[in-house]
Scaffold this active site. Structure first.
Site: not given
Ligand code: PEP
Ligand code: MG
Length: 558
Positions: A188, A430, A454, A502
């Site tokens: 992140h 995910e 994920d 996403c």
């Molecule tokens: C993902 O897991 O692809 C996602 C968009 O959520 P995050 O990266 O915040 O876990």
């Molecule tokens: Mg995620």
């Protein structure tokens, strides 16, 4: 000139002084203090905080894992209340004039040594508990949660690694670039750097960074190189590179205000991912079609308590208002794993990515979840808001979440607070379980959004935080992952709901054609990737029938 190589996370050139951020996890140095009374009060306060934290841990553990396992927190509380333990700390503060954290560390060291000498395994294992209790105390004495990195000039921020909560505490307007020794491009912190257009390199892989603090350097975020004390030739070359990149960015602006259509006329939505209000500017600058993922948990990070309903309402309202009627998908709090929130007081986990995180945490704390839901529904009257539930693994979770949504709506009705009844509720795909159940899940919800960050890690048994595995899985068009996306798209469309991506992979222009051929309806990416993606979509020709890229026709996957 010294050159260090890493993995590029966000392109761009940044020149400045290196500032090294030391995450000194409970580093305690010997300090003598004059005002022992004040120091004793600091210790007392820390003890109270630690006791309260343990009490909460005990209650949660009791509910979730039963009395036996929860008992460990009772032992910790007993240790913390043990008279000889406390006396030892107090006398080190009052008699030896040690600072409170040093007094605790010294007491811990002495007791641990005497525990280790005992033959009983039981007593030896208490040494680990003692360390745990002392670490907790020291963290409170040092006020670790409130530690801020104060930057007084613009710098290149270096660290071994950065947690999202640490990144959030920094005044990022003072950060020219980011370089870390470890980390991974799906973490992140890397996502934050990309969202905020900060040139960044990860995985420099050397402890050298700490020794280079204060030196002049230049980041080449395109190639992932860090030049320490750069020579004239390098400076000129990188300045030229930046000029060329700026020209390319300028050219991309012509895609603003235009539809995203493939060569054969299919319209594809391109949205932006954001983590907070500040990122909205980037989304708007790049003319994103809306917000495809607002990571609302960032509102909960880098503070000491849960944001209340008013604060959340005001935040979500601003997002939908500023997007002026464009779609805004707000994901409910997805904390846990690398987005660890200390004030939740969760017990330490062996595998946090497989632990108490995301929707699981929200369902375990329904009051906290309903607070967020009320805030979201109240904000819904100000624009086109949709709610997205993360980390779904079962229909039952969706039903439970929907039941809480109904309770939240009933609470708003009872107070005559306006909200929209037609808010769309979707889920993130995910986990492998969600893909396999996507046929049934699609019947329950209004949309799917595939979180490839994920999904990749759970499908490929691949820790998204582990840099070494990134090169191992260099070929990210992994067939297994594409099959999972294929299944998801087929089942979504069977039930007439749209499906987007996403995760970070959505911005990989080499995969755009594959994704669109599989039937992806929309892509949501880091704001700076919106325009390149819009350009790429215009070059894709979708064939009549979808097929799994690089494979023969893919049959019978539902
Ligand atoms: C993902 O897991 O692809 C996602 C968009 O959520 P995050 O990266 O915040 O876990
Ligand atoms: Mg995620």
């Amino acid at each position: 000139m010294l050159i260090l190589s890493g993995k590029p996370v966000f392109g761009g050139i940044a020149k400045g002084k290196l500032f090294y951020f030391q995450q000194d996890e409970n580093e305690v140095t010997k300090r003598l203090i004059k005002d022992t009374e004040r120091e004793l009060k600091r210790f007392e306060a820390a003890k109270e905080y630690a006791l309260a934290e343990l009490e909460e841990l005990y209650t949660t553990a009791l509910e979730k894992v039963g009395e036996n396992e929860a008992g460990i927190f009772i032992i910790h509380k007993m240790l913390l209340a043990d008279e000889s333990f406390i006396r030892s700390i107090v006398s080190r503060i009052s008699d030896d004039h040690f600072s409170a954290d040093y007094a605790v560390a010294q007491t811990a060291r002495d007791l641990a040594q005497s525990f280790q000498k005992m033959s009983s395994d039981y007593i030896k294992s208490r040494a680990a508990d003692l360390k745990d209790v002392c670490d907790r105390l020291i963290r409170h004495i040092q006020n670790k949660d409130e530690k801020r990195i104060e930057l007084t000039e613009k710098v290149i921020l270096c660290a071994d690694d950065l947690m999202p909560s640490e990144t959030l505490q920094i005044d990022l307007s003072m950060v020219l670039g980011i370089v870390t020794c470890y980390g991974s491009s799906n973490s992140h912190t890397a996502i934050l750097a990309r969202t905020m257009n900060i040139p960044a390199i990860i995985g420099i892989g050397a402890e050298k960074l700490s020794m280079l603090r204060g030196m002049e350097a230049i980041i080449d975020g395109y190639d992932g190189e860090l030049y320490i004390d750069p020579d004239e030739k390098t400076l000129k070359r990188l300045a030229r590179l930046e000029e060329e990149e700026a020209k390319k960015r300028e050219l991309l602006k012509r895609f603003k205000g235009r539809k995203n259509v493939t060569l054969d006329g299919t319209e594809i939505q391109v949205f932006a991912n954001i983590a907070g209000l500040n990122d909205l500017n980037y989304a708007l600058e790049n003319d994103a079609g809306g917000i495809g993922l607002y990571r609302s948990e960032f509102l909960y990070l880098g503070r000491n308590s849960v944001p209340d309903e008013e604060e959340q309402f005001y935040n979500y309202r601003q997002v939908v208002e500023r997007m002026g009627g464009r779609k805004v998908v707000i994901r409910t709090m997805d904390a846990g794993a690398d987005k660890n929130i200390k004030y939740f007081g969760l017990a330490k986990e062996e595998n946090p990515a497989l632990g108490v995180r995301s929707i699981r945490l929200c369902l375990m704390r329904p009051e906290m979840f309903k607070t967020q839901l009320r805030a979201l529904y109240r904000a819904s009257v100000y624009g086109q808001l949709a709610i997205m539930l993360p980390l779904i693994t079962d229909i039952e979770e969706v039903r439970q979440a929907k039941a809480l949504i109904e309770e939240a709506k009933a609470q708003l009705r009872a107070k005559n607070q306006p909200f929209r009844e037609d808010v769309k509720v979707g889920i993130m795909i995910e986990t492998p379980a969600a893909v396999i159940l996507s046929d049934e899940l699609a019947a329950e919800v209004d949309f799917f959004s595939i979180g490839t960050n994920d999904l990749e890690q759970y499908v490929l048994a691949f820790d998204r935080q582990n840099l070494m595995l990134e090169s191992y899985f260099e070929n990210r068009t992994h067939r297994a992952l594409l099959k999972f996306i294929d299944i998801t798209c087929r089942n979504a469309h069977k039930h007439g709901i749209p499906v987007s991506i996403c995760g970070e992979l959505g911005a990989d222009l080499t995969l755009t054609e594959d994704f669109l051929k599989l039937g992806i309806d929309a892509l949501s990416v880091t704001p700076s990737q919106v325009l390149p993606l819009r350009q790429r979509i215009r070059t894709v020709k979708l064939e009549e029938c979808r097929q799994l890229p690089g494979a023969k026709a893919h049959a019978g996957v539902t």
